[in-house]
Design an enzyme around this catalytic site. Sequence first.
Site, mmCIF file in Angstrom:
data_model
loop_
_atom_site.group_PDB
_atom_site.id
_atom_site.type_symbol
_atom_site.label_atom_id
_atom_site.label_comp_id
_atom_site.label_asym_id
_atom_site.label_seq_id
_atom_site.Cartn_x
_atom_site.Cartn_y
_atom_site.Cartn_z
ATOM 1 N N LYS A 1 109.105 19.668 22.006
ATOM 2 C CA LYS A 1 108.632 21.044 22.137
ATOM 3 C C LYS A 1 107.136 21.059 21.878
ATOM 4 O O LYS A 1 106.675 20.686 20.790
ATOM 5 C CB LYS A 1 109.353 21.952 21.144
ATOM 6 N N ARG B 1 106.901 35.763 22.527
ATOM 7 C CA ARG B 1 106.481 36.284 21.217
ATOM 8 C C ARG B 1 106.278 37.791 21.283
ATOM 9 O O ARG B 1 106.507 38.499 20.299
ATOM 10 C CB ARG B 1 105.240 35.541 20.727
ATOM 11 N N LYS C 1 100.630 26.786 15.807
ATOM 12 C CA LYS C 1 101.800 25.971 15.468
ATOM 13 C C LYS C 1 101.549 24.477 15.690
ATOM 14 O O LYS C 1 102.484 23.701 15.821
ATOM 15 C CB LYS C 1 103.009 26.467 16.275
ATOM 16 N N GLU D 1 110.300 11.395 19.585
ATOM 17 C CA GLU D 1 111.015 12.577 19.075
ATOM 18 C C GLU D 1 112.457 12.606 19.587
ATOM 19 O O GLU D 1 113.382 12.921 18.844
ATOM 20 C CB GLU D 1 110.300 13.867 19.515
ATOM 21 N N LYS E 1 110.330 21.295 26.428
ATOM 22 C CA LYS E 1 109.890 22.678 26.518
ATOM 23 C C LYS E 1 108.380 22.744 26.386
ATOM 24 O O LYS E 1 107.871 22.140 25.447
ATOM 25 C CB LYS E 1 110.557 23.464 25.391
ATOM 26 N N SER F 1 108.997 31.634 28.883
ATOM 27 C CA SER F 1 108.605 33.011 29.206
ATOM 28 C C SER F 1 107.330 33.084 30.042
ATOM 29 O O SER F 1 107.253 33.873 30.992
ATOM 30 C CB SER F 1 108.439 33.812 27.911
ATOM 31 N N TYR G 1 115.056 32.464 32.291
ATOM 32 C CA TYR G 1 115.234 33.916 32.374
ATOM 33 C C TYR G 1 115.606 34.338 33.796
ATOM 34 O O TYR G 1 115.946 35.491 34.023
ATOM 35 C CB TYR G 1 113.957 34.631 31.905
#
Length: 332
Positions: A204, A214, A226, A242, A257, A283, A322
């Site tokens: 990610k 968000r 982040k 990872e 992602k 998004s 989505y």
Amino acid sequence: MSPQPNALNLISRPRRLRRTPALRRMVQETNLTVNDLIYPMFVMEGENQKVEVASMPGCYRYTLDLLVKEVADVYALGINAIALFPVVPEAKKDETGSESYNPEGLVQRTVAAIKESTPDIVVITDVALDPFTSHGHDGLLDEEGYILNDETVEVLVKMSVSQARAGADMVAPSDMMDGRVGAIRDGLDEAGFTDVGILAYSAKYASAYYGPFRDALDSAPKSGDKKTYQMDPANAIEAIKEVELDIAEGADIVMVKPALPYLDIISQIREETDVPVAAYNVSGEYAMIKAAGQNGWIDEKKVILETLLSIKRAGADLILTYFAKEVALMLK
Ligand code: PBG
């Protein structure tokens, strides 16, 4: 078709297999089906309301009662799974995200209600503290604002177990703390949830493509970014690391992602691993297509299908998107 002279003396003419729709279908390498799709959905407190997310036209925050009905429709369209995200009222947020493991919390109530009304749909719950913390970060902070790893993992384990207890089929840690998959696996097993799976957000990235999400959850970090936990967009080798760690710790499905800017990562991970690979068409990727479509700058439906097909061709077995409901309707 009348015969044509072979003026160039060609032996191989790849266009032979593109000549008619049936020939093209016959040699099509990748297929997009409704089985590939996971639908992310937003739930909020209240009754009988649905509110469109401004930066995500066609996506809504639903109150629990309406969401449950929508989930039934989504399953009837052939979509096998949803990923659930809560809009948490400001009053319920605190420094440590304690609302995340409230047995009566919004996610827990919603999962239970879905399992009553549409028991066969796969319910995937998000495991990360950002919708629940007053500061908007995915973990607990020290005095300097650094995210504490091991203390955060303890909370994530409680959160996962409470989601499993509510009826979640899979939990999906999206926080990027080290060691959280193994700790969650242990926690679930100790509580008797050996059959609850883990969909790990393994690679990610610290991406600007999460902006509209968000907005949807009011979960943007109040300060900082982040980058001390999500991955650097410049790194690919680290993504493999990872993924290997998450699989060793018990991940059932690994995820990349965002999707489109990271097709190379999806493809490498598909080659390196023997578990299903998911990709999150996030998004911001959704918002860009919607905005261009609304302006009449692109043929939106065709762009959506081409985009999702590309993510599959890169190697994704599953796509969180989505567009899932729209695409399920298009594929019907
Ligand atoms: C929470 C989480 C995020 C997304 C999914 N889970 C946001 C973030 O990490 O800041 C983003 C999804 C999207 O943009 O569609 N940890």
